[in-house]
Design a protein around this motif. Structure first.
Motif, PDB file in Angstrom:
ATOM      1  N   ALA A  86      20.936 -55.062   8.115  1.00 42.86           N
ATOM      2  CA  ALA A  86      22.117 -55.201   7.257  1.00 42.86           C
ATOM      3  C   ALA A  86      22.014 -54.243   6.080  1.00 42.86           C
ATOM      4  O   ALA A  86      22.981 -53.569   5.720  1.00 42.86           O
ATOM      5  CB  ALA A  86      22.246 -56.635   6.769  1.00 42.86           C
ATOM      6  N   PHE A  87      20.819 -54.183   5.491  1.00 41.92           N
ATOM      7  CA  PHE A  87      20.622 -53.266   4.371  1.00 41.92           C
ATOM      8  C   PHE A  87      20.859 -51.827   4.815  1.00 41.92           C
ATOM      9  O   PHE A  87      21.551 -51.053   4.146  1.00 41.92           O
ATOM     10  CB  PHE A  87      19.209 -53.417   3.816  1.00 41.92           C
ATOM     11  N   LEU A  88      20.271 -51.464   5.954  1.00 44.82           N
ATOM     12  CA  LEU A  88      20.416 -50.090   6.443  1.00 44.82           C
ATOM     13  C   LEU A  88      21.877 -49.774   6.743  1.00 44.82           C
ATOM     14  O   LEU A  88      22.351 -48.670   6.489  1.00 44.82           O
ATOM     15  CB  LEU A  88      19.562 -49.885   7.697  1.00 44.82           C
ATOM     16  N   LYS A 112      30.126 -41.224   1.511  1.00 42.21           N
ATOM     17  CA  LYS A 112      30.136 -40.351   0.345  1.00 42.21           C
ATOM     18  C   LYS A 112      30.131 -38.895   0.784  1.00 42.21           C
ATOM     19  O   LYS A 112      30.821 -38.050   0.208  1.00 42.21           O
ATOM     20  CB  LYS A 112      28.906 -40.654  -0.511  1.00 42.21           C
ATOM     21  N   PRO A 116      18.211 -58.864   8.064  1.00 38.68           N
ATOM     22  CA  PRO A 116      18.339 -58.349   6.699  1.00 38.68           C
ATOM     23  C   PRO A 116      18.012 -56.865   6.589  1.00 38.68           C
ATOM     24  O   PRO A 116      18.632 -56.151   5.815  1.00 38.68           O
ATOM     25  CB  PRO A 116      17.349 -59.187   5.896  1.00 38.68           C
ATOM     26  N   PHE A 121      34.949 -52.431   1.977  1.00 39.09           N
ATOM     27  CA  PHE A 121      33.998 -51.358   2.216  1.00 39.09           C
ATOM     28  C   PHE A 121      32.923 -51.410   1.140  1.00 39.09           C
ATOM     29  O   PHE A 121      33.219 -51.672  -0.019  1.00 39.09           O
ATOM     30  CB  PHE A 121      34.706 -50.008   2.211  1.00 39.09           C
ATOM     31  N   PRO A 122      31.669 -51.166   1.533  1.00 38.77           N
ATOM     32  CA  PRO A 122      30.583 -51.331   0.556  1.00 38.77           C
ATOM     33  C   PRO A 122      30.626 -50.293  -0.549  1.00 38.77           C
ATOM     34  O   PRO A 122      31.023 -49.158  -0.338  1.00 38.77           O
ATOM     35  CB  PRO A 122      29.321 -51.174   1.406  1.00 38.77           C
ATOM     36  N   GLY A 123      30.202 -50.709  -1.720  1.00 40.80           N
ATOM     37  CA  GLY A 123      30.060 -49.796  -2.846  1.00 40.80           C
ATOM     38  C   GLY A 123      28.625 -49.830  -3.333  1.00 40.80           C
ATOM     39  O   GLY A 123      27.758 -50.453  -2.720  1.00 40.80           O
ATOM     40  N   GLU A 124      28.381 -49.152  -4.453  1.00 41.38           N
ATOM     41  CA  GLU A 124      27.032 -49.094  -5.002  1.00 41.38           C
ATOM     42  C   GLU A 124      26.485 -50.483  -5.284  1.00 41.38           C
ATOM     43  O   GLU A 124      25.313 -50.756  -5.069  1.00 41.38           O
ATOM     44  CB  GLU A 124      27.033 -48.271  -6.291  1.00 41.38           C
ATOM     45  N   ASP A 178      27.088 -53.159  -3.741  1.00 43.85           N
ATOM     46  CA  ASP A 178      26.695 -53.812  -2.494  1.00 43.85           C
ATOM     47  C   ASP A 178      25.312 -53.351  -2.064  1.00 43.85           C
ATOM     48  O   ASP A 178      24.503 -54.142  -1.583  1.00 43.85           O
ATOM     49  CB  ASP A 178      27.706 -53.499  -1.395  1.00 43.85           C
ATOM     50  N   LEU A 179      25.059 -52.054  -2.230  1.00 40.66           N
ATOM     51  CA  LEU A 179      23.750 -51.535  -1.851  1.00 40.66           C
ATOM     52  C   LEU A 179      22.682 -52.167  -2.729  1.00 40.66           C
ATOM     53  O   LEU A 179      21.636 -52.613  -2.248  1.00 40.66           O
ATOM     54  CB  LEU A 179      23.727 -50.014  -2.006  1.00 40.66           C
ATOM     55  N   ASP A 216      14.822 -45.043   2.301  1.00 37.58           N
ATOM     56  CA  ASP A 216      15.318 -46.421   2.317  1.00 37.58           C
ATOM     57  C   ASP A 216      14.428 -47.293   1.437  1.00 37.58           C
ATOM     58  O   ASP A 216      14.911 -48.080   0.619  1.00 37.58           O
ATOM     59  CB  ASP A 216      15.305 -46.977   3.742  1.00 37.58           C
ATOM     60  N   LEU A 270      30.100 -57.249  -1.081  1.00 36.55           N
ATOM     61  CA  LEU A 270      30.113 -57.348   0.373  1.00 36.55           C
ATOM     62  C   LEU A 270      28.931 -58.136   0.903  1.00 36.55           C
ATOM     63  O   LEU A 270      29.038 -58.859   1.879  1.00 36.55           O
ATOM     64  CB  LEU A 270      30.065 -55.938   0.965  1.00 36.55           C
ATOM     65  N   PHE A 271      27.796 -57.992   0.242  1.00 33.85           N
ATOM     66  CA  PHE A 271      26.572 -58.539   0.814  1.00 33.85           C
ATOM     67  C   PHE A 271      26.559 -60.051   0.857  1.00 33.85           C
ATOM     68  O   PHE A 271      25.683 -60.649   1.450  1.00 33.85           O
ATOM     69  CB  PHE A 271      25.367 -58.034   0.005  1.00 33.85           C
ATOM     70  N   GLU A 318      14.951 -46.674  -2.166  1.00 26.36           N
ATOM     71  CA  GLU A 318      16.186 -47.265  -2.690  1.00 26.36           C
ATOM     72  C   GLU A 318      15.995 -48.735  -3.044  1.00 26.36           C
ATOM     73  O   GLU A 318      16.548 -49.220  -4.029  1.00 26.36           O
ATOM     74  CB  GLU A 318      17.324 -47.119  -1.678  1.00 26.36           C
ATOM     75  N   VAL A 319      15.216 -49.458  -2.226  1.00 27.82           N
ATOM     76  CA  VAL A 319      14.956 -50.860  -2.551  1.00 27.82           C
ATOM     77  C   VAL A 319      14.180 -50.930  -3.862  1.00 27.82           C
ATOM     78  O   VAL A 319      14.499 -51.730  -4.749  1.00 27.82           O
ATOM     79  CB  VAL A 319      14.167 -51.554  -1.420  1.00 27.82           C
ATOM     80  N   ALA A 369      22.265 -55.730  -1.742  1.00 26.92           N
ATOM     81  CA  ALA A 369      21.537 -55.859  -0.484  1.00 26.92           C
ATOM     82  C   ALA A 369      20.045 -55.723  -0.730  1.00 26.92           C
ATOM     83  O   ALA A 369      19.234 -56.454  -0.143  1.00 26.92           O
ATOM     84  CB  ALA A 369      22.014 -54.806   0.500  1.00 26.92           C
ATOM     85  N   ALA A 370      19.674 -54.793  -1.585  1.00 32.61           N
ATOM     86  CA  ALA A 370      18.259 -54.599  -1.893  1.00 32.61           C
ATOM     87  C   ALA A 370      17.707 -55.824  -2.606  1.00 32.61           C
ATOM     88  O   ALA A 370      16.612 -56.302  -2.286  1.00 32.61           O
ATOM     89  CB  ALA A 370      18.080 -53.347  -2.743  1.00 32.61           C
ATOM     90  N   ILE A 375      24.556 -51.096   5.316  1.00 26.08           N
ATOM     91  CA  ILE A 375      25.293 -50.922   4.057  1.00 26.08           C
ATOM     92  C   ILE A 375      24.960 -49.577   3.437  1.00 26.08           C
ATOM     93  O   ILE A 375      25.841 -48.840   2.996  1.00 26.08           O
ATOM     94  CB  ILE A 375      24.972 -52.077   3.091  1.00 26.08           C
ATOM     95  N   LYS A 376      23.663 -49.254   3.437  1.00 22.00           N
ATOM     96  CA  LYS A 376      23.257 -47.993   2.824  1.00 22.00           C
ATOM     97  C   LYS A 376      23.862 -46.817   3.577  1.00 22.00           C
ATOM     98  O   LYS A 376      24.380 -45.878   2.975  1.00 22.00           O
ATOM     99  CB  LYS A 376      21.741 -47.888   2.823  1.00 22.00           C
ATOM    100  N   LYS A 435      26.540 -46.761   5.369  1.00 24.96           N
ATOM    101  CA  LYS A 435      27.978 -46.694   5.113  1.00 24.96           C
ATOM    102  C   LYS A 435      28.253 -45.971   3.802  1.00 24.96           C
ATOM    103  O   LYS A 435      29.129 -45.129   3.713  1.00 24.96           O
ATOM    104  CB  LYS A 435      28.571 -48.099   5.047  1.00 24.96           C
ATOM    105  N   ILE A 436      27.493 -46.332   2.787  1.00 22.56           N
ATOM    106  CA  ILE A 436      27.745 -45.740   1.476  1.00 22.56           C
ATOM    107  C   ILE A 436      27.432 -44.253   1.466  1.00 22.56           C
ATOM    108  O   ILE A 436      28.245 -43.438   1.057  1.00 22.56           O
ATOM    109  CB  ILE A 436      26.917 -46.466   0.402  1.00 22.56           C
TER     110      ILE A 436
END
Lengths: 523, 543
Positions: B65-67, B77, B62, A106-109, A111-112, A151, A2-3, A154-155, A115-116, B69-70, B72-73
């Motif tokens: 966008a990252f936030l 979930k 960016p 839809f985003p998945g792992e 994508d996350l 957050d 997605l990203f 996660e990055v 994105a990072a 996506i995160k 959403k996931i």
């Protein structure tokens, strides 16, 4: 993935409105199911009351025994079905189907994680401070929300998963700083410490790794690996100085083959452009292109960006309304960009090209046809043999690593199926203007072109004698802020014999678009 | 195979009491989950709306966008897991799993229960209507069968190709359907099964008649029209003219299918179970009771013995197991009840016997004092060696539970049976009656033609082998199905080894005991005190 496209994100947000409607429907269906079950539980109580009044002898009568077994096998099955008849999977499937129908991704792992990784690329390319970035500050300006400790973690974890301890170290340190101000913390300190300690160790900071691991063991006494790791780091430091101040942190950025090219690339992306040679400085100019009958009435404004090899910017050659039509046509078709494999000649997905692309034929819409004719007007090159208009949308951190647009001598099979020769020239329309980043850079030449909406960048890929011009190696810079839409038109050799004739000397090159001179001249 | 044990069903009733509570808790948990899901859904919607309002700003940055996506996931979930968090699977598993200690019935159990009912019907010659009305002899049950209940019993019979019972029960279903305000079963279904069963029992004209009714009722029935033609063709082959096919319907034949036991033995078995086989007065007049006092201990605590039959001798030891002992043994046995096994005569291994419908458990002496006490008492009762006897076997019979005619000993051709025990053949059997069913549950000897009805606290005893060691074919016996009540028995099988002096060989093949412990000399208890013949004569006279 997605990203890789902003368009996907926009599309998803719109379609997600339906999701909550479906969830609400699910909740209503579940409430009805529970009502059925409640009714049944009541019946159960009533039946049991009768059986109990008879006592244990109830089942010594064969009729009662049979009816009991029957009730339990058939009626229990009813209860079981009501209980197991959770419609969640059906509703979840509805949501998935709804997304598929809307062509929403839809985003998945991945994508996350992607994105990072994209954030890290932006950080490196534009030399952004980790703390600033995590606080939403870019270029000294507050442009976004803050990242929480979780957050930020996660990055860092994404970097860790890529064995990128350089970034993992930086981001975990910031995560540690952030949770000090969070109440409650969005991530446990011990989780951060574990990753941070390991990254420090990997980057050669064993004493600091030991120090943090001891802290980890203290905070989380039951941690399965902390004590073992303390022992391990101590063993590594055996015979060395373990007292006194901790040495400064070493955090070396990972090396890779193209280190020289990477540094130059990133500097250019940041706009750190070397000065133009004095030789060319006074000769750069703009002019009105009027070398065709139509253009006498509607000349094209040309800005010469660079000589040797020539690169020009055609100004205002695509209208906003045309851009909207092209984007609309392209959106359903956007998919991972492909390139030709130089060995097999087959098109394949390029992992190094992070963008989404769509191809538009001339007969698809009058706008495409009109744009194609205009390209012929401002390039003087035959469009009958050119490739279809390629439209690309760059996502978060989207970029295109340094590459050539033409096939080199050793890439014999490239473009073979097209049977129109090599790519003689490139037209690059800028259909949007990112706030920051997104430049087109030429590594060897040390030049950068920042996107300007409605304009088109143009350069010849081949020299007048047909050989590839190695100086045209170029790349796309990641978008820092904003969105980037471009469309490309690659023009091929066949059909250009009279529009761009061979030069009589090896060093012959154009001084302007459409220059037919067979001799080398100074502009 | 739940239906094979009443104890399982009693446990089941206890557990059933818990089910409404479990359901109520489940319902409560589910409602809580839905409330949480509603909240999550609203939050999700709100966040999505905010993102849309922010437009490009949210997704072209960016960080944002990252936030996005995160979020959403992780948000999705959480919603997905909340939607999938239906606990029904766990609740159902916890109710039906063995961890509850109770086995829940399955479709096989239901089918088996129906077959069990049919066995009771046959053995005790119960009228179908009475049975369906819950009447068993004078007992009036609290439940009656619906047409659907009867239909399902008939279908169980049909699935076993038992058209004899299919006809009876489908007819009963048809009768009951006529009285039902809300039909519990489709008449079309009854007619189709009934017609086929009648055809199978050689009632072709009746089959044709019913199938035509079915066709008139439902002209679009997928098979009715074809079946009418088929029955007509069959009748034509039998020489019946078309004009006569619907006339002069003969009485319905419903022949009972042949038995694997042989019809003669089955008839005898069932008559004996009903206690309908007459015993001659002459034989009855020879029977007597006596006090067994042939062991020193028994001189002061004699065992009451009732002789039930001579040649082969069968006696009933009266009041040889107390209610307390019965309860203790049952408690020890319940966790172990498993399908009864028998020795395979070819391989010598224990195998599950499909023809023995009961649950059994084996108890060793060290498992409870009561087992040791009972074993010692069996020694006094039988004068036989217990050291080489088998463990005490406990059995609980379920609905229609029975044991087809069989021998307890191994016949000559079954040379491998008991080989692994190394103790020879089964010389004798002790059968304790630990409960007394209201109806049925007798022990019958099909060759000796005698019936013993269970009497609680008593033990039946007989020798399986002749005194010279060969098996006595007259000891062939069977357990009758329990009609009403519950049956618990325990068995002790005594083996040859160790009994060389306790039951010495006879000098002639025709020698047999006149009483338990008969060594071949000394007076019968009928005429003299039952004391050891080894004692001096003057001691006899003093008792």
């Amino acid at each position: 993935d997605l990203f890789t496209a902003i368009a996907d994100l926009q599309h998803m947000l719109g379609a997600e409105k339906d999701v909550t409607t479906i969830i609400d429907q699910y909740i209503e269906a579940e409430r009805a199911r529970l009502d059925d079950l409640r009714r049944y539980a009541h019946e159960y109580v009533h039946r049991n009351a009768h059986a109990e009044s008879v006592g244990p002898e109830f089942v010594t009568n064969p009729i009662n025994a049979y009816l009991l077994i029957k009730r339990l096998t058939t009626e229990w099955k009813k209860v079981e079905n009501i209980m197991l008849n959770n419609k969640a999977s059906t509703f979840l499937k509805n949501i998935t189907d709804n997304r598929v129908r809307s062509e929403v991704k839809f985003p998945g792992e991945e994508d996350l994680s992607g994105a990072a990784t994209a954030l890290l690329r932006l950080q490196d390319t534009y030399s952004l401070d980790t703390l600033d970035l995590s606080n939403g500050i870019i270029g000294g300006e507050k442009v976004s929300n803050k990242l929480s400790g979780h957050d930020t973690f996660e990055v860092g974890r994404s970097a860790y998963n890529q064995k990128d301890y350089y970034h993992c170290l930086m981001w975990m340190q910031v995560a540690l700083v952030k949770i000090e101000n969070e109440n409650p913390p969005t991530i446990e300190e011990w989780e951060i410490l574990e990753y941070l300690a390991y990254s420090l160790y990997q980057q050669g900071n064993v004493r600091r790794a030991l120090s943090l691991t001891k802290r980890l063991a203290k905070i989380a006494p039951n941690h399965p690996r902390a004590k073992g790791n303390v022992k391990w780091y101590e063993d590594m430091l055996q015979g060395k100085d373990m007292v006194g101040d901790l040495p400064p942190i070493v955090n070396k950025r990972v090396e890779y083959d193209g280190i020289v090219e990477r540094d130059a690339y990133e500097a250019l992306c940041r706009g750190e452009i070397p000065p133009v040679e004095p030789k060319w400085k006074n000769k750069l100019r703009c002019y009105l292109k009027r070398d065709k009958p139509f253009l006498k009435l509607a000349p094209i404004k040309v800005e010469i960006l660079r000589f040797d090899p020539l690169a020009v910017l055609f100004k205002n050659v695509i209208h906003d309304s045309e851009i909207e039509v092209i984007k609309e046509l392209a959106s359903p078709k956007l998919k991972r960009a492909t390139v030709q494999n130089s060995k097999t000649g087959e098109l394949e997905h390029a992992t190094y090209r992070i963008s989404k692309s769509a191809w538009l034929k001339g007969d698809l819409d009058p706008v495409i046809d009109r744009v194609n004719r205009r390209i012929e007007d401002f390039t003087n090159l035959n469009q009958a043999t050119s490739e279809e208009l390629q439209v690309a949308n760059y996502g978060l951190g989207g970029h295109y690593d340094p590459h050539f647009d033409f096939a080199r001598k050793e890439e014999k099979n490239a473009f073979k199926t097209l049977n129109t020769g090599n790519r003689i020239a490139t037209v690059l329309f800028y259909m949007s203007q990112p706030e920051r980043g997104g430049a087109t850079v030429f590594n060897h030449l040390g030049t950068a072109v920042f996107p300007s909406k409605n304009d088109a960048l143009f350069w010849y890929n081949l020299r007048r004698d047909g050989e590839g011009d190695l100086r045209t190696r170029h790349a796309a810079c990641p978008v820092l802020l904003g969105v980037k839409w471009v469309s490309n038109k690659w023009i091929h050799e066949k059909g250009q014999e009279f529009t761009r004739p061979c030069g009589l000397e090896e060093e012959v090159q154009e001084n302007f678009i459409g220059d037919l001179s067979p001799y080398a001249n100074d502009p | 195979d739940l239906f094979t044990s009443i104890a399982d069903m009693q446990n089941l009733l206890e557990t059933e009491r818990n089910i409404p509570k479990i359901l109520d808790k489940y319902i409560h948990d589910e409602e809580e989950r839905l409330v949480q899901l509603k909240k999550l859904s609203e939050e999700y919607s709100k966040k999505n709306e905010i993102s849309i309002e922010n437009g490009l700003k949210d997704i072209t940055n960016p960080i944002n966008a990252f936030l996005l996506i995160k979020r959403k996931i992780f948000d999705w979930k959480e919603i997905e897991s909340k939607m999938n968090a239906n606990k029904a699977g766990n609740v159902v598993s916890s109710i039906t799993d063995d961890s509850y200690g109770v086995r829940y019935p399955t479709a096989d159990d239901l089918s088996g229960a129906a077959i069990g009912l049919l066995r009771l019907q046959d053995t005790y010659r119960l009228d179908t209507k009475d049975l369906a009305d819950g009447k068993i002899y004078a007992d009036q049950g609290n439940y009656t069968f619906s047409a659907k209940d009867c239909f399902e019993i008939a279908r169980a019979a049909y699935n076993e190709h038992d058209f004899y019972h299919t006809v009876m029960w489908m007819e009963e279903a048809q009768r009951r359907l006529g009285d039902e305000v809300e039909p519990t079963v489709e008449v079309e279904d009854i007619l189709e099964y009934l017609a086929f069963a009648l055809y199978k029992q050689n009632n072709l004209k009746h089959a044709l008649k019913l199938t035509e009714e079915l066709y008139k009722m439902n002209p679009t029935h997928p098979r009715a029209k074809g079946n009418v033609k088929w029955y007509e063709d069959l009748l034509e082959q039998e020489g019946v003219r078309r004009s006569d096919m619907r006339k002069n319907l003969p009485p319905i034949q419903n022949r009972r299918p042949d038995s694997v036991l042989g019809n003669t033995e089955r008839t005898m078995y069932e008559a004996l179970c009903r206690n309908e086989v007459p015993v001659s007065q002459k034989d009855i007049s020879r029977l007597y009771c006596y006090y067994k006092r042939d062991r020193p201990f028994l001189v002061y605590a004699p065992i009451k013995v009732e002789i039930k039959r001579f040649n082969p001798l069968a006696v009933l030891f009266k009041d040889v197991i107390s209610d307390d002992e019965v309860a203790a043994i049952q408690e020890l046995a319940k966790p172990k009840l498993a399908r009864a096994t028998v020795h395979d005569s070819v391989t010598g291994k224990l195998v599950t016997a499909t023809y023995r419908i009961s649950k059994s458990a084996w108890l060793k002496e060290w498992e409870g004092d009561v087992v040791e006490t009972v074993n010692k008492r069996i020694g006094y009762m039988t004068n036989l060696e217990m050291e080489t006897a088998e463990e005490l076997q406990i059995a609980n019979y379920g609905i229609g539970g029975h044991y087809d005619p069989h021998f307890d000993h191994a016949k000559k051709e079954e040379s491998k049976s008991f080989e692994s025990l190394g103790t020879g053949n089964r010389i004798a059997t002790v059968l304790f009656y630990m409960s007394q069913p209201s109806h049925g549950g007798g022990t019958v000897f099909t060759e000796a033609k005698s019936t013993i009805l269970p009497t609680k606290n008593d033990a039946l005893f007989w020798y399986n082998l002749y005194k010279q060691g060969d098996g006595n074919p007259d000891t062939r016996h069977a357990a009758c199905p329990v009609l009403v009540g519950i049956k618990w028995v325990s068995n002790k099988w005594i083996h040859e080894k160790g009994n060389e002096f306790r039951r010495p060989c006879g000098l002639k093949s025709s020698d047999y005991e006149r009483f338990v412990g008969d060594l071949g000399y000394g007076p019968e208890p009928r005429n003299a005190p039952n004391v050891s013949p080894n004692l001096a004569k003057d001691v006899w006279e003093t008792l």
